[in-house]
Motif scaffolding. Structure first.
Motif, short mmCIF file in Angstrom:
data_model
loop_
_atom_site.label_atom_id
_atom_site.label_comp_id
_atom_site.label_asym_id
_atom_site.label_seq_id
_atom_site.Cartn_x
_atom_site.Cartn_y
_atom_site.Cartn_z
N VAL A 37 -85.75 18.35 -3.11
CA VAL A 37 -86.03 17.14 -2.65
C VAL A 37 -87.56 17.20 -2.41
CG1 VAL A 37 -83.67 16.42 -1.91
CG2 VAL A 37 -85.39 17.56 -0.05
N GLU A 80 -91.24 14.03 -1.64
CA GLU A 80 -92.06 12.93 -2.52
C GLU A 80 -92.29 12.99 -3.81
OE1 GLU A 80 -94.41 10.70 0.99
OE2 GLU A 80 -94.68 12.83 1.24
N SER A 81 -92.64 11.80 -4.38
CA SER A 81 -93.22 11.96 -5.85
C SER A 81 -94.44 12.67 -5.80
CB SER A 81 -93.44 10.34 -6.43
OG SER A 81 -92.15 9.83 -6.38
N LYS A 116 -92.17 19.00 -7.70
CA LYS A 116 -90.58 19.41 -7.94
C LYS A 116 -90.68 19.58 -9.53
CE LYS A 116 -88.97 15.54 -6.16
NZ LYS A 116 -89.96 14.67 -6.06
N GLU A 141 -85.08 14.92 -11.81
CA GLU A 141 -84.59 13.51 -11.41
C GLU A 141 -83.70 12.72 -12.39
OE1 GLU A 141 -85.92 11.83 -8.83
OE2 GLU A 141 -87.81 13.22 -8.18
N HIS A 173 -85.61 12.49 -5.27
CA HIS A 173 -86.46 12.28 -3.97
C HIS A 173 -85.34 11.31 -3.30
CE1 HIS A 173 -86.90 9.03 -6.84
NE2 HIS A 173 -86.52 7.96 -5.72
N LEU A 215 -88.58 12.26 6.14
CA LEU A 215 -87.80 11.97 5.14
C LEU A 215 -86.58 11.45 5.46
CD1 LEU A 215 -88.18 15.21 2.44
CD2 LEU A 215 -89.17 12.70 2.53
#
Length: 304
Positions: free
Chosen positions: A40, A42-43, A47, A168, A201, A242
């Motif tokens: 996990v 943030e964009s 990842k 994703e 995310h 987060l």
């Protein structure tokens, strides 16, 4: 020996005339057979680049990726080694991951041929993911987004993978289908004994399906641990932020807390701890020295 071991992986994106962008800056990760690991962050934290490197789709600049005891090499023009065909990925966009000119049954059959499986049929694989087997004769445009992602999962599983990667895989789906598809991937992977690296995310979905969580920030893994432990007692300030950003249906209209500041430019990362410009608990050492990698890569839990 772990099914997958990633050690100090470095991936650089290079564009002529511009400085290199270090998308993955020394990340380490492991996945065991039959285990679900949620990755996990943030964009833009790296990842997807990490996932593509594990599959051999992105060139690496340093570090090591080991799968079932052998090294993962970059995918080239030649046919891939049969052992590495056991790594399969379900991509983010179900509309782009299927060939619009081929019936879905033929696309699933490609995986069955790779696994030399003459007993299972494309229709049987569709039934495993909750779709009627008769749909094997249809084309991708005849399905909804959620159905297409189920088809993509069936195609990946047809190759009998030892490691399934979901990059994703639910972000393009509506809310009603996200938990269903995520749970389906977990159940099918665990039933087959495969490891699953699930990238998202959305921490609430990862909490539902993952055995362990790895938290990534600006190219590095900053915290890892069992899902329940990380959820109940997050130790890294970024992980805490987060979790505070997850909406809570409390009926009071309470808004989730926003993460302070902006994500730094990966082409020019901060000196020291990469999170310190946004960290409410930053100390002087955080701006000077980078914390050592470990279960929690933070000076609050290490000796300067």
């Amino acid at each position: 020996m772990s099914l997958l071991t990633v050690e100090d992986l470095v991936v650089d994106h290079r564009t002529p005339g511009r400085p290199a962008v270090r998308a993955v800056a020394g990340a380490s990760l492991a996945v065991e057979a039959g285990e679900v690991v949620g990755l996990v962050g943030e964009s833009g934290c790296g990842k997807s680049t990490l996932a593509r490197a594990i599959c051999g789709l992105a060139p690496t600049s340093g570090g090591k990726i080991a799968f079932e005891g052998g090294n993962v090499t970059r995918l080239g023009l030649r046919r891939r080694d049969a052992g590495l065909m056991k790594i399969q990925m379900v991509f983010q966009d179900p509309y782009a991951s299927l060939n619009p000119r081929r019936r879905i049954g033929a696309q699933i059959a490609d995986g069955l041929e790779t696994a030399r499986d003459r007993e299972t049929t494309p229709g049987g694989m569709l039934e495993r993911v909750g779709l009627p087997g008769a749909m094997a004769e249809r084309y991708p445009h005849e399905f909804s987004g959620g159905q297409r992602q189920r088809i993509a999962i069936a195609r990946a599983l047809a190759a009998r993978p030892s490691l399934l990667i979901g990059d994703e895989p639910i972000s393009a789906l509506d809310a009603s289908a996200q938990a269903q598809v995520a749970t389906l991937m977990r159940n099918l992977a665990v039933e087959s004994g495969a490891g699953l690296l699930f990238i998202s995310h959305d921490l609430s979905v990862v909490r539902l399906i993952a055995d362990r969580i790895a938290v990534m920030y600006l190219g590095k893994i900053v915290e890892t641990g069992p899902t329940a432990e990380v959820w109940e007692n997050p130790r890294h300030p970024y992980t805490q932020a987060l979790l505070r950003a997850i909406p809570e249906p409390d009926g009071l209209g309470t808004l989730p807390a926003e993460l302070p500041g902006d994500v730094p430019d990966p082409a020019d990362p901060p000196q020291g701890c990469r999170f310190h410009p946004r960290c409410p608990m930053a100390m002087d050492v955080c701006a000077e020295k980078e914390p050592a990698p470990g279960p929690v890569s933070c000076w609050l839990h290490q000796q300067p």
